[in-house]
Scaffold this motif. Structure first.
Motif, mmCIF file in Angstrom:
data_model
loop_
_atom_site.group_PDB
_atom_site.id
_atom_site.type_symbol
_atom_site.label_atom_id
_atom_site.label_comp_id
_atom_site.label_asym_id
_atom_site.label_seq_id
_atom_site.Cartn_x
_atom_site.Cartn_y
_atom_site.Cartn_z
ATOM 1 N N ASN A 27 0.832 -1.203 0.000
ATOM 2 C CA ASN A 27 0.000 0.000 0.000
ATOM 3 C C ASN A 27 0.865 1.249 0.000
ATOM 4 N N GLY A 28 2.040 1.141 -0.611
ATOM 5 C CA GLY A 28 2.926 2.296 -0.678
ATOM 6 C C GLY A 28 2.690 3.075 -1.940
ATOM 7 N N LYS A 29 3.537 4.039 -2.198
ATOM 8 C CA LYS A 29 3.508 4.898 -3.378
ATOM 9 C C LYS A 29 2.135 5.528 -3.608
ATOM 10 N N THR A 30 1.240 4.868 -4.379
ATOM 11 C CA THR A 30 -0.063 5.484 -4.670
ATOM 12 C C THR A 30 -1.080 5.214 -3.560
ATOM 13 N N ALA A 31 -0.726 4.425 -2.588
ATOM 14 C CA ALA A 31 -1.558 4.165 -1.413
ATOM 15 C C ALA A 31 -2.938 3.625 -1.761
ATOM 16 N N GLY A 32 -2.992 2.711 -2.750
ATOM 17 C CA GLY A 32 -4.253 2.057 -3.077
ATOM 18 C C GLY A 32 -5.204 2.890 -3.903
ATOM 19 N N ARG A 33 -4.730 4.062 -4.391
ATOM 20 C CA ARG A 33 -5.613 4.936 -5.170
ATOM 21 C C ARG A 33 -5.436 4.762 -6.673
ATOM 22 N N GLY A 34 -4.532 3.954 -7.112
ATOM 23 C CA GLY A 34 -4.296 3.774 -8.537
ATOM 24 C C GLY A 34 -3.455 4.896 -9.102
ATOM 25 N N GLN A 35 -3.366 4.966 -10.433
ATOM 26 C CA GLN A 35 -2.520 5.962 -11.098
ATOM 27 C C GLN A 35 -3.341 7.185 -11.488
ATOM 28 N N LYS A 36 -2.960 8.321 -11.062
ATOM 29 C CA LYS A 36 -3.533 9.622 -11.479
ATOM 30 C C LYS A 36 -5.077 9.624 -11.448
ATOM 31 N N GLY A 37 -5.668 10.527 -12.130
ATOM 32 C CA GLY A 37 -7.131 10.596 -12.225
ATOM 33 C C GLY A 37 -7.783 11.292 -11.044
ATOM 34 N N SER A 42 -6.518 14.514 -3.748
ATOM 35 C CA SER A 42 -7.175 14.793 -2.473
ATOM 36 C C SER A 42 -8.437 15.598 -2.763
ATOM 37 N N GLY A 43 -9.525 15.259 -2.106
ATOM 38 C CA GLY A 43 -10.808 15.935 -2.364
ATOM 39 C C GLY A 43 -11.377 15.565 -3.715
#
Length: 149
Positions: A27-37, A42-43
Motif C-alpha cells: 500500500n505504498g507509493k499510490t496508497a491504493g488509489r491507482g494511477q492519477k485521475g 485529495s478531495g
C-alpha cells in the motif's frame, strides 16, 4: 469470567492499513488509489447526483407544473340491470343516478354512459350521453325510451 479476561471475538478486530509506507507494504507509493485521475487526488470525489457531466436525473425530471388530470372530463358507466333501482316510469339522468347513490363520482364527471348487461324490468326514460347498442335495445324492449343528451 472477569473484566480483565474479556477478549473480542476472533476476526472482529482488524488492524487498519497504514497507507504510503513503502512499496513492500503493498500500500505504498499510490496508497491504493491507482494511477492519477480524479479519485487519486485529495478531495477528488464527486458530489451527490453527479453523472460525469451528463445532466443529472434530478435536473432532467420536472419538479413542478400543471397537471390536467383533475380537469379531464370523465364519464360514469352503468350496466342496464342497475337501472332496476329506479321506480317504474322514472326519468334517469346523471343527477338522478347520483342522488339515488348508484355510483359515487367527483365534479369532473360530466357524462353518463349506459352499457348493456343484465335485464331491465321497468319502463324508464333514460337520458344519457352514450348508449351501447345492446343497452338501447334492452331499454326499448322494456317499453322505455333512450334519449342521447
Amino acid at each position: 469470567m472477569k473484566l480483565n479476561e474479556l477478549k473480542p471475538s476472533v476476526g472482529s478486530n482488524k488492524k487498519a492499513w497504514r497507507k504510503g509506507r513503502g512499496i513492500s507494504t503493498g500500500n505504498g507509493k499510490t496508497a491504493g488509489r491507482g494511477q492519477k485521475g480524479q479519485m487519486a487526488r485529495s478531495g477528488g470525489s464527486t458530489r451527490w447526483g453527479f453523472e460525469g457531466g451528463q445532466t443529472p436525473l434530478f435536473r432532467r425530471m420536472s419538479k413542478r407544473g400543471f397537471n390536467n388530470y383533475n380537469f379531464v372530463p370523465q364519464s360514469v358507466e352503468i350496466v342496464v340491470s342497475r337501472l332496476n333501482a329506479f321506480e317504474d316510469g322514472a326519468e334517469v339522468t346523471l343527477q338522478s343516478v347520483h342522488d339515488l347513490g348508484i355510483v359515487k363520482f367527483s365534479k369532473a364527471v360530466t357524462s353518463l354512459v349506459i352499457l348493456g348487461g343484465g335485464e331491465l324490468k321497468k319502463k324508464l326514460t333514460v337520458k344519457a350521453n352514450r348508449f351501447t347498442a345492446s343497452a338501447k335495445a334492452a331499454i326499448e324492449q322494456a317499453g322505455g325510451t333512450a334519449e342521447e343528451v
